[in-house]
Scaffold this motif. Structure first.
Motif, PDB file in Angstrom:
ATOM      1  N   ILE A 149       0.883  -1.243  -0.049  1.00  0.00           N
ATOM      2  CA  ILE A 149      -0.143  -0.059   0.032  1.00  0.00           C
ATOM      3  C   ILE A 149       0.918   1.028  -0.045  1.00  0.00           C
ATOM      4  N   GLN A 150       0.258   2.210  -0.594  1.00  0.00           N
ATOM      5  CA  GLN A 150       0.821   3.489  -0.696  1.00  0.00           C
ATOM      6  C   GLN A 150       0.658   4.391   0.523  1.00  0.00           C
ATOM      7  N   VAL A 151       1.690   5.096   1.136  1.00  0.00           N
ATOM      8  CA  VAL A 151       1.582   5.576   2.412  1.00  0.00           C
ATOM      9  C   VAL A 151       2.444   7.092   2.234  1.00  0.00           C
ATOM     10  N   ILE A 152       1.279   8.102   2.429  1.00  0.00           N
ATOM     11  CA  ILE A 152       1.774   9.738   2.294  1.00  0.00           C
ATOM     12  C   ILE A 152       2.074  10.146   3.740  1.00  0.00           C
ATOM     13  N   ASP A 165       6.409  12.832   1.952  1.00  0.00           N
ATOM     14  CA  ASP A 165       7.069  11.725   1.832  1.00  0.00           C
ATOM     15  C   ASP A 165       6.239  10.615   1.315  1.00  0.00           C
ATOM     16  N   THR A 166       6.313  10.062   0.152  1.00  0.00           N
ATOM     17  CA  THR A 166       5.437   8.852  -0.445  1.00  0.00           C
ATOM     18  C   THR A 166       6.359   7.408  -0.264  1.00  0.00           C
ATOM     19  N   PHE A 167       5.970   6.672   0.307  1.00  0.00           N
ATOM     20  CA  PHE A 167       6.495   5.240   0.199  1.00  0.00           C
ATOM     21  C   PHE A 167       5.768   4.189   0.083  1.00  0.00           C
ATOM     22  N   THR A 168       6.226   2.934  -0.440  1.00  0.00           N
ATOM     23  CA  THR A 168       5.475   1.909  -0.269  1.00  0.00           C
ATOM     24  C   THR A 168       5.593   0.897   1.032  1.00  0.00           C
ATOM     25  N   PHE A 169       4.688   0.504   1.372  1.00  0.00           N
ATOM     26  CA  PHE A 169       4.559  -0.550   2.641  1.00  0.00           C
ATOM     27  C   PHE A 169       4.376  -1.960   2.144  1.00  0.00           C
ATOM     28  N   PRO A 172      -3.396  15.292   1.864  1.00  0.00           N
ATOM     29  CA  PRO A 172      -3.318  14.220   1.013  1.00  0.00           C
ATOM     30  C   PRO A 172      -3.110  12.905   1.199  1.00  0.00           C
ATOM     31  N   SER A 173      -3.842  11.764   1.012  1.00  0.00           N
ATOM     32  CA  SER A 173      -3.919  10.554   1.419  1.00  0.00           C
ATOM     33  C   SER A 173      -3.975   9.559   0.272  1.00  0.00           C
ATOM     34  N   ALA A 174      -3.985   8.423   0.875  1.00  0.00           N
ATOM     35  CA  ALA A 174      -3.991   7.343  -0.472  1.00  0.00           C
ATOM     36  C   ALA A 174      -5.094   6.027  -0.010  1.00  0.00           C
ATOM     37  N   ASP A 175      -5.805   5.665  -0.756  1.00  0.00           N
ATOM     38  CA  ASP A 175      -6.610   4.351  -0.192  1.00  0.00           C
ATOM     39  C   ASP A 175      -5.782   3.304  -0.263  1.00  0.00           C
ATOM     40  N   ALA A 176      -6.402   1.965  -0.059  1.00  0.00           N
ATOM     41  CA  ALA A 176      -5.841   0.782   0.008  1.00  0.00           C
ATOM     42  C   ALA A 176      -5.320   0.411  -1.457  1.00  0.00           C
ATOM     43  N   ALA A 177      -5.845   1.077  -2.479  1.00  0.00           N
ATOM     44  CA  ALA A 177      -5.362   0.621  -3.604  1.00  0.00           C
ATOM     45  C   ALA A 177      -4.397   1.664  -4.263  1.00  0.00           C
ATOM     46  N   GLY A 178      -3.872   2.623  -3.428  1.00  0.00           N
ATOM     47  CA  GLY A 178      -3.008   3.519  -3.939  1.00  0.00           C
ATOM     48  C   GLY A 178      -3.664   4.831  -4.584  1.00  0.00           C
ATOM     49  N   GLY A 179      -4.838   4.765  -4.981  1.00  0.00           N
ATOM     50  CA  GLY A 179      -5.538   6.054  -5.377  1.00  0.00           C
ATOM     51  C   GLY A 179      -5.555   7.198  -4.470  1.00  0.00           C
ATOM     52  N   PRO A 180      -5.357   8.451  -5.289  1.00  0.00           N
ATOM     53  CA  PRO A 180      -5.256   9.778  -4.295  1.00  0.00           C
ATOM     54  C   PRO A 180      -6.462   9.840  -3.613  1.00  0.00           C
ATOM     55  N   GLN A 181      -6.544  10.245  -2.460  1.00  0.00           N
ATOM     56  CA  GLN A 181      -7.533  10.997  -1.896  1.00  0.00           C
ATOM     57  C   GLN A 181      -7.420  12.121  -0.967  1.00  0.00           C
TER      58      GLN A 181
END
Length: 326
Positions: free
Chosen positions: A15-18, A28-32, A127-136
């Motif tokens: 999942i993408q984390v902002i 900072d955006t990274f992948t967990f 800024p956030s990201a949902d479980a699929a990585g989509g911007p929210q």
């Protein structure tokens, strides 16, 4: 509610984390990556509790019965500073990274948290990201709606309390005091080092925190010592810690419901808006004394309150501080 951990494709294990906002500081955006990242978050949420800080509140409050209660009061002041950051960080993580709450809390630095809290106080979305990585984008109002779910009568009080907590977390004098306690007390009771230099005051019910004050001299920037002096006021301190804990209890309840960890436990409730307002209106205040450097040595500028009112008359001194007769 959030999507179940197995509602996503089996191939999705990241999942993408902002963290933070941009452009200053840039988020900072990274992948967990985990075998089941949403389940990892649910397991973390199921362990959330305020029991540690409640233990500290009970223990240090009991120690206030001793003749020398300054160490207990210092411990309570440190607990408040610690709790302000814990509460603010958990709230921001719940807004910006609800699907990766523990990962956000591990990753964040003060600059991330500060920028997010400032944005929330200004009613800006994060800024956030949902479980699929989509911007929210999510706002503070989103969190308050979750915390007051099924209890709209608590919304205004929860909203006001959270804003007070955020404001206190960002308060520079409060942060300076917290850092003095957190770092200074590792080796010494730093807040008391300057007592002998201010001999015209009665320190029996007063705490002192050293800090640096920026000055300009001969075209250069320098620093002199400054002392922030707090009268000991236990009632409002206890009330502020208790209110933070109760707000955090509600946040934990909302996160367990949001992640489908516990949908049975009833809402923990929350004090009225009037009670919230009275707790934060009663916040103790401090006096500041700044060292002035002259060609003949150093003298003390008999300080001012944080609202800049001069301290020249006896009645202008804080409660608990009296001038000694000469």
């Amino acid at each position: 509610m959030l999507p179940g951990p197995h509602d996503q494709p089996q191939s999705t294990r990241s999942i993408q984390v902002i963290v933070g906002i941009g452009p200053r500081p840039k988020p900072d955006t990274f992948t967990f990556v985990d075998a089941d990242p949403l389940d990892h978050t649910r397991r973390f949420v199921s362990t959330l509790s305020t029991s540690y800080h409640r233990y500290k509140l009970r223990t240090f409050t009991a120690d206030l019965d001793s003749p020398d209660d300054k160490p207990a009061y210092l411990a309570l002041r440190h607990t408040l500073g610690e709790l302000l950051e814990v509460t603010a960080a958990t709230a921001v993580a719940a807004i910006q990274a609800p699907v990766a709450l523990p990962v956000w809390l591990i990753r964040y630095q003060n600059r991330h948290l500060d920028s997010c809290v400032d944005a929330l106080l200004a009613d800006q979305a994060l800024p956030s990201a949902d479980a699929a990585g989509g911007p929210q984008e999510r706002t503070y109002s989103y969190l308050i709606e979750e915390m007051s779910a099924g209890h709209p009568e608590l919304r205004d009080a929860l909203d006001a309390a959270g804003r007070h907590i955020f404001t206190s977390y960002r308060d520079k004098p409060m942060r300076d005091e917290y850092n003095a306690l957190k770092h200074g007390n590792r080796v010494n009771t730093a807040p008391f080092q300057c007592q002998t230099q201010l001999a015209d005051m009665d320190w029996q019910r007063t705490l002192i925190f050293e800090q640096l004050h920026e000055i300009q001299t001969q075209g250069l920037t320098g620093y002199v010592l400054q002392w922030r002096i707090h009268p000991v006021e236990l009632v409002s301190l206890y009330a502020q810690i208790d209110l933070c804990l109760r707000w955090l209890d509600v946040l934990h309840w909302a996160l367990r419901w949001l992640h489908d960890v516990d949908t049975v436990t009833p809402h923990p409730g929350f004090p009225s808006l009037d009670n919230v307002t009275s707790v934060w209106d009663s916040r103790d205040w401090s006096m500041v004394i700044t060292q002035q450097v002259t060609s003949g040595g150093r003298v003390l500028d008999d300080g001012h309150r944080t609202n800049s009112a001069p301290l020249h008359a006896e009645q202008s001194l804080p409660s608990g501080i009296t001038r000694r007769s000469t």
